[in-house]
Design a protein around this motif. Sequence first.
Motif, short mmCIF file in Angstrom:
data_model
loop_
_atom_site.label_atom_id
_atom_site.label_comp_id
_atom_site.label_asym_id
_atom_site.label_seq_id
_atom_site.Cartn_x
_atom_site.Cartn_y
_atom_site.Cartn_z
N HIS A 71 26.41 1.76 7.92
CA HIS A 71 24.95 1.63 7.89
C HIS A 71 24.49 0.43 8.71
N GLU A 72 25.16 -0.68 8.52
CA GLU A 72 24.81 -1.90 9.25
C GLU A 72 24.95 -1.68 10.76
N ALA A 73 26.06 -1.05 11.18
CA ALA A 73 26.31 -0.85 12.61
C ALA A 73 25.29 0.10 13.23
N VAL A 74 24.95 1.18 12.52
CA VAL A 74 24.04 2.19 13.07
C VAL A 74 22.61 1.67 13.17
N ARG A 75 22.18 0.88 12.19
CA ARG A 75 20.78 0.42 12.16
C ARG A 75 20.44 -0.47 13.36
N GLY A 76 21.43 -1.09 13.95
CA GLY A 76 21.14 -1.95 15.09
C GLY A 76 21.52 -1.35 16.42
N ALA A 77 21.83 -0.05 16.44
CA ALA A 77 22.39 0.55 17.66
C ALA A 77 21.36 1.34 18.46
N ASP A 78 21.46 1.24 19.78
CA ASP A 78 20.72 2.12 20.68
C ASP A 78 21.48 3.42 20.89
N LEU A 79 22.82 3.32 20.87
CA LEU A 79 23.69 4.47 21.07
C LEU A 79 24.75 4.47 19.98
N VAL A 80 24.89 5.60 19.30
CA VAL A 80 25.95 5.78 18.30
C VAL A 80 26.93 6.81 18.84
N ALA A 104 26.17 12.82 8.55
CA ALA A 104 25.33 12.62 7.38
C ALA A 104 25.03 11.14 7.17
N GLU A 105 26.05 10.30 7.31
CA GLU A 105 25.84 8.86 7.11
C GLU A 105 24.97 8.26 8.21
N ILE A 106 25.13 8.76 9.42
CA ILE A 106 24.30 8.26 10.53
C ILE A 106 22.83 8.59 10.26
N GLY A 107 22.59 9.81 9.80
CA GLY A 107 21.22 10.21 9.50
C GLY A 107 20.58 9.34 8.44
N GLU A 108 21.35 8.96 7.45
CA GLU A 108 20.82 8.13 6.36
C GLU A 108 20.60 6.68 6.81
N ALA A 109 21.34 6.25 7.85
CA ALA A 109 21.26 4.84 8.25
C ALA A 109 20.32 4.60 9.43
N MET A 110 19.95 5.63 10.14
CA MET A 110 19.22 5.48 11.39
C MET A 110 17.89 4.75 11.20
N ASN A 111 17.56 3.88 12.17
CA ASN A 111 16.35 3.07 12.08
C ASN A 111 15.76 2.95 13.48
N GLY A 112 14.82 3.82 13.81
CA GLY A 112 14.26 3.83 15.16
C GLY A 112 15.01 4.77 16.08
N TYR A 113 14.47 4.97 17.28
CA TYR A 113 15.05 5.93 18.22
C TYR A 113 16.51 5.59 18.53
N THR A 114 17.37 6.62 18.47
CA THR A 114 18.81 6.45 18.69
C THR A 114 19.34 7.64 19.47
N ILE A 115 20.28 7.39 20.35
CA ILE A 115 21.04 8.47 20.98
C ILE A 115 22.36 8.61 20.23
N VAL A 116 22.64 9.82 19.78
CA VAL A 116 23.89 10.08 19.05
C VAL A 116 24.79 10.93 19.95
N ALA A 117 25.92 10.35 20.36
CA ALA A 117 26.85 11.03 21.26
C ALA A 117 28.13 11.39 20.53
N VAL A 118 28.58 12.63 20.68
CA VAL A 118 29.84 13.07 20.09
C VAL A 118 30.92 12.99 21.16
N LYS A 119 31.88 12.10 20.95
CA LYS A 119 33.00 11.94 21.87
C LYS A 119 34.25 12.65 21.36
N SER A 120 34.28 12.97 20.09
CA SER A 120 35.39 13.73 19.55
C SER A 120 35.46 15.10 20.23
N THR A 121 36.67 15.64 20.31
CA THR A 121 36.83 16.99 20.85
C THR A 121 36.43 17.99 19.76
#
Length: 446
Positions: A71-80, A104-121
């Motif tokens: 939660h702490e990491a996501v709330r301050g991120a421009d890109l997750v 699910a956890e990213i959605g609950e932690a998000m604070n402001g506009y964020t780009i969410v990128a999936v790098k996993s295959t």
Amino acid sequence: MNIAVIGAGYVGLVSGICYAELGHSVVCVDKDPSKIDALRRGGIPIYEPGLQELSVRNAAAGRLRYTSELHEAVRGADLVVIAVGTPPLPSGEADLSYIDSAAAEIGEAMNGYTIVAVKSTVPVGTNERVRDLIRGRTDEPFDSVSLPEFLREGTAVKDTLEPDRIVIGSDSGAAAEKVAELHRPLTDRIMITDLRSAEMLKYASNAFLATKISFINEIANICEKVGADVTQVAEGMGFDRRIGPAFLRAGIGYGGSCFPKDTRALIQIAGHVEYEFKLLRSVVEVNRDQRLRMLRKLETIFGGELRGKTVAVWGLSFKPDTDDVRESPALEIIRHLVESGVRVKAYDPVAMANFRSLYGDGGVDWCGGAAEAAAGADALCLLTEWEEFARTDLRRLQKVMRKPILIDGRNVFSEEDLAGTAFIYYSIGRPSLNQGVREEMPILQY
């Protein structure tokens, strides 16, 4: 840019550290507290040349942090960046439970506009699934991006900082451009696609490379029967720019965390849309059989009876310059030897601990060096082409073995290396070198 990388496994750790090296502020997140503690102390849980030095340097510069607090990491991120594992299920399909949990956890932690990128295959359609999971948990604005990775273990830092290409899939042109800007210092070969094409591109790339490996191994098997040398055949093929030389080295087949998992997953993806991927099924079958060919050669040499013999195994990782033993040919080969009543003496420069934790200890003597493993052995099987093995003086080696029998599963040694030795030698697809286990060459008629 402030970047949060979810998952400090192989892909996440390399990506996060390299983003920090580019000057960005990066937080790597992992649920394993012992891993986070080790990373904070300057340790690295994987063997990857150059990675530890980059981690320590960027952490000291204040650009890189490790935490278990998502939660702490996501709330301050421009890109997750989601880089969690997608291990195979028994069916061959990718297990998306870690992806779902992260989304699910990213959605609950998000604070402001964020780009969410999936790098996993991930299977085709997963980015849309992630988007829906996040939307169900937040009203904050965000965009989804598919950002497949194309790293090779052992050269992952170089592959990240000097990539062949960057692929970005998104339905948002603005989000795609921001992610492209992040990667422009690395390369100008940036391809922007839709989400599903980017997801498919990753699987298609790995499946094609696996196909090249199985193809050259099939050619090698034919070479042995007709008296041709696969190394010369592959070299000539590689000069053709339409083919290229990469992944045309005959051996005992591919392993690792990507090719086996991704080929099986793509077969399942095809099956879900009622398409039978016959070619890829054959690729998997060829790879499975290839690692057993050297065992059959051993059985031939010993007249079909392996019980009571001592066999040294050099190399446990699936390739050199990594400690990754997932889907390593050594796992199946050693199991078969032990089940056949063989005493196995094994050695690897860096992968011993990982292999033992995966395989167990039953029936194997774990040795502290290559010479210790070979001492008193009736035969030696070379399974991973570590440079340490390639530098071996075969004249000295034959003196410590009970019988000078060498099964070279990676075509490490040359005719010059073997000159003046008494080795009964078998390599892959080079019949002129296979002393003692030559097949009769047929008279070819057309």
